[in-house]
Design a protein around this motif. Sequence first.
Motif, PDB file in Angstrom:
ATOM      1  N   GLY A  23       0.815  -1.209   0.000  1.00  0.00           N
ATOM      2  CA  GLY A  23       0.000   0.000   0.000  1.00  0.00           C
ATOM      3  C   GLY A  23       0.850   1.260   0.000  1.00  0.00           C
ATOM      4  N   GLU A  27       1.024   4.018  -2.933  1.00  0.00           N
ATOM      5  CA  GLU A  27       0.759   5.426  -2.630  1.00  0.00           C
ATOM      6  C   GLU A  27       1.831   6.324  -3.240  1.00  0.00           C
ATOM      7  N   LEU A  87      -3.363  -5.738  -6.098  1.00  0.00           N
ATOM      8  CA  LEU A  87      -3.929  -4.400  -5.856  1.00  0.00           C
ATOM      9  C   LEU A  87      -4.148  -3.633  -7.158  1.00  0.00           C
TER      10      LEU A  87
END
Length: 408
Positions: A23, A27, A87
């Motif tokens: 994550g 980002e 993802l």
Amino acid sequence: MLLVQKYGGSSVANAERIFNVAGRIAESYDKGNDMVVILSAQGDTTDDLVAKAAEINPNASKREMDMLLSTGEQQSVALMAMALNKLGYRAISLNAMQVGIDTTSAYSNAKIKTISRGRIEQELERKNIVIITGFQGVNKFEDITTLGRGGSDTSAVAIAAALGADLCEIYTDVAGVYTADPRVVKDARKLDEISYTEMTELASLGAKVLHTRSVEVAQKYNVKLVVRSSLTKEEGTVVKGDCNVEKMLVSGVASDKDIARISIEGISDEPGKAFEVFSLLDKNNVSVDIIIQSIGRDRTNDISFTVSKDELNHVMKALEENKETIGAKQISFDDSMAKVSIVGAGMATHPGVASLMFEALYDADVNIAMISTSEIKISVLINEKDVDNALIAIHDKFNLATQSLRKS
């Protein structure tokens, strides 16, 4: 912006943490950065692999150990690429051979010679997030080599230097560089910044935040380096050139329990004997730290020095095999020792620092076995059982929690 990030083993120890790191990487990628990520092996994987090797052959060759240990990082990078793919991000994992990380042939402690930019730049042009194994390289024999414990830091900084990255971020399980190990010294303070020189000393003296050679490479190539936590959003510590702020007399105190003292007794008091001993160690690729030569009896000398515990058996074997050649009457070791050190650029021009450190150890009833000094460090060898008390006593004596002792 080209961003290189490195995540330590604790940061990717399990599936939850892998997705947490994925994550963070995503980002940074979403902000328009080109991303190159270097990973260590998961959690205790390297220790587990060492234990597996010991079950089969406690005296396994360093070449085969490198072959085994390098598999830990390959697991990490493949799993991270899978997590990013899940993802919805384009990611590819690469090992040292695929990248072209050329190293010396010193198995278990190789040094990076060159890094090829071609494959990495190709993948970045394809908008892939590039995930690379840390800790490893390939030598001229096309064998896998490893860079020593903590070598993934060096992999990251070297890759950042080779690519001309805008920033290299080292993520770990602590928020930055502290005045002492915060797990031992509860009031240890996180530093906003620290010089390359001071960080190199702290790293070499046992501070586990950065691999020593990674800081040396960062300084040589002026790599912008930040150490921060992978578990929080807290600002980290910037490692840079001379810090233009009022410096503390002592920046930090570090300890190293991976120390063994070797004593060679009864060597003839004549020119060249020390050379014989240390050239032998050099031929065996052994790094030596604190050295003391004392006058013995009947025109003989005793030489004591420290090595890492990992090297102890290797060193003792080499010395025993050459005992007659070097003319030693007795060779012994003590692996119950540890090193405690203070580091600070302000020490070079400030008298009384050693006295203050020794007073702290006296107050804590800690005996000193050996002493080593330089312009910006003082190291002492003590019994391993006294390390925590020594750290706390020294940290308190120099008021490192409050910054009250500064360079004049």
